[in-house]
Enzyme design. Structure first.
Site, short mmCIF file in Angstrom:
data_model
loop_
_atom_site.label_atom_id
_atom_site.label_comp_id
_atom_site.label_asym_id
_atom_site.label_seq_id
_atom_site.Cartn_x
_atom_site.Cartn_y
_atom_site.Cartn_z
N LYS A 250 0.87 -1.18 0.00
CA LYS A 250 0.00 0.00 0.00
C LYS A 250 0.91 1.23 0.00
O LYS A 250 1.52 1.57 1.00
CB LYS A 250 -0.92 0.02 1.21
N ARG A 415 -17.41 0.01 -1.18
CA ARG A 415 -16.42 -0.23 -0.15
C ARG A 415 -16.81 -1.52 0.57
O ARG A 415 -17.62 -1.51 1.50
CB ARG A 415 -16.37 0.94 0.85
#
Length: 560
Positions: A250, A415
């Protein structure tokens, strides 16, 4: 269609706070639009915009130029209009007053139509080169010459992008479904695939559910990004993923979506704004690195130091904001693109393809080099291997890991738990600035304490979650005051109420339950981190997100 009909809609919307009533007003108006081509324009005008966020055209008109145009149209001195703004606190209201007192009116005045207003605004946006400011001024003044006071008020708000009618994307989606008797989930899907309400409205009117169901990805129109939830650690992520997952670094950068069509490359930010012109070196590298003729890929754009270590994502935002001396910024802030997904390739829609297949296709179409490559990843069932990879990512200066289900499809705008973020600290929040207070002493004359809000889909509005006053430099507060002053709706002593337009990132010690705020939550010791110019209010965190993070926080504390 007369512009005054749209203005009447604005007025009705502004008079009510009820979401159901606003939806009905917008739905009724959309039903009344006879020309399908006009439907390509009207949804954005209802939202208080001229173009979609991803359209690179900008009006380029600030308050001073707007006031000058009104002065030309009315014969009233610019200074008098500026003084009026100080009294009303609303430029739109002051322009309405000026138009009401105009000293001159054209003998050839004609009622404004929506078509004329829109076409003129397009001319303004496309004016360039020598004398472009004068042409913009003339175009705008001609509109105000024929505008009624109410028309002038809302025209000004449209030009400045501060409509104040409380219509957001969700409300417009519901109104479209109601107006054309189509399924709301099909409207949602079509919008998520194209990010174009004008296109969706036209298809809904002409082709109904059948047409909406056939809407496909289009190179050049960005797709709403799929989002992730948080996981406490790699073990929890592996359990959630069914025992095996793809872990990838990430990166601490800015998420981008890259569209390539032959020799033309367009790059969009996470907010789906067109940032192509600000990063020309990335555009040229993409042309060389991506093999297909037509392709849409996603990745993280990272600013890097000479050593190769990442810089904070704010450096990428500085590149996005830069419009001049771009060559100098290329040298100062070099960018690296780490690609992690592919959504479309040479006529094939990839979003319904399982993730691992998408990843293989991505790797096969990228000619990796120093600046563009596939995100570093690991596929494993082993918590120990995943943990070692996690610490490697942190040691390299990155945020942590993403974990992805191997069989997950790409769900635009959603999400869910098919993608999970693993970070060493509680995730920062992106919240909307709802209000502020004028400072005292050393901070006199600037806004220095800010009321923050999250979106509540049940109420259809932003609700407060706390105030933040720490983390700002004096320079930050000066810039914030300049940015927020045009958004002031009301003032009560030292307190000001703001149009919910600006998003900031805040860190905090923890989320607490609180009866004080309408959201039911409060942030303990919030601290300003950054202005999120890459996000709009529709991208900010919601009350539901706060509830999820609160539960996640309690799990971390052992309160399962």
């Amino acid at each position: 269609m007369l512009y005054k009909e749209l203005v009447e809609l604005y007025k009705r919307l502004e008079k009510t706070t009820l979401k159901t009533l606003k939806t009905k007003f917008v739905s009724d108006f959309l039903k009344s639009v006879e020309k399908p081509e006009l439907l390509e324009v009207i949804p954005y005008l209802i939202l208080g915009k001229v173009f979609p966020d991803w359209d690179e055209r900008e009006l380029g008109i600030g308050e001073k130029l707007l006031i000058k145009a009104v002065s030309m149209a009315t014969g009233i001195n610019s200074e008098e209009i500026e003084n009026s703004v100080r009294d009303t606190g609303d430029l739109g209201e002051s322009i309405a007053l000026a138009l009401n007192k105009r000293k001159q009116k054209s003998f050839f005045s004609q009622p404004l139509t929506i078509e004329r207003v829109y076409n003129t605004l397009v001319k303004i946006a496309e004016a360039s080169g020598a004398g472009s400011q004068d042409r913009k001024l003339k175009y705008l003044a001609n509109l105000f010459m024929d505008a009624s006071p109410d028309e002038g008020k809302y025209l000004a708000r449209t030009v400045l992008g501060i409509m104040r009618t409380g219509v957001a994307e969700g409300l417009l989606r519901d109104a479209l479904a109601d107006a054309f008797k189509v399924r709301v989930e099909l409207v949602e899907r079509a919008y998520m695939l194209t990010s174009d309400f004008g296109f969706v409205a036209k298809v809904a009117k002409l082709e109904g559910d059948e047409g909406l169901a056939k809407v496909k990805i289009q190179v050049g129109k960005p797709i709403k990004p799929m989002l992730a939830q948080m996981a406490a650690n790699v073990r929890e992520a592996l359990v959630e993923m069914g025992g095996e997952a793809e872990f990838e670094i990430k990166y601490d950068g800015a998420r981008v979506q890259v569209h390539k069509n032959g020799n033309k490359v367009l790059i969009y930010s996470r907010r789906l704004e067109n940032v192509t012109k600000s990063i020309p070196e990335v555009v040229e590298r993409v042309k060389e690195a991506l093999k297909p003729e037509k392709v849409i890929v996603e990745g993280e754009l990272v600013a890097v130091e000479e050593t190769g270590r990442p810089r904070p994502f704010q450096y990428v935002l500085r590149r996005f904001r830069r419009k001049y001396n771009i060559e100098e910024m290329i040298e100062k802030i070099p960018l690296e693109l780490n690609l992690f997904d592919i959504l479309y390739v040479d006529g094939q829609n990839m979003i319904d393809t399982p993730f691992m297949e998408r990843r293989k296709v991505l790797e096969s179409v990228v000619n990796s080099n120093e600046w563009i490559k596939s995100a570093e990843n690991l596929i494993t069932k082993s918590p120990e291997e995943a943990e070692a990879f996690y610490h490697k990512a942190l040691d390299l200066g990155h945020e942590g890991l993403m974990a992805k289900r191997l069989d997950s499809t790409y769900e635009p705008g959603n999400r869910g738990k098919k993608w999970l973020k693993i970070k060493p600290t509680m995730e920062n929040l992106d919240l909307v600035v709802l209000g502020a207070e004028w400072g005292e002493g050393r901070r006199s004359g600037v806004l220095s304490s800010f009321l923050l809000g999250a979106y509540d889909p049940v109420k259809g509005d932003f609700v407060p979650v706390g105030k933040v006053g720490s983390g700002f430099t004096d320079e930050d507060l000066v810039e914030f005051t300049k940015m927020l002053k045009p958004l002031i709706k009301k003032e009560h002593g030292k307190e000001v109420e703001l149009e919910p337009k600006v998003v900031i990132e805040v860190a905090y010690q923890e989320i607490q339950k609180s009866p004080k705020y309408e959201s039911g939550f409060a942030l303990r010791f919030p601290r300003y981190i950054a202005l999120r110019e890459d996000k709009g209010p529709e991208d900010a965190d919601t009350v539901q997100r706060l509830a999820e993070l609160y539960q996640f926080q309690e799990r971390l504390k052992g309160g399962r």
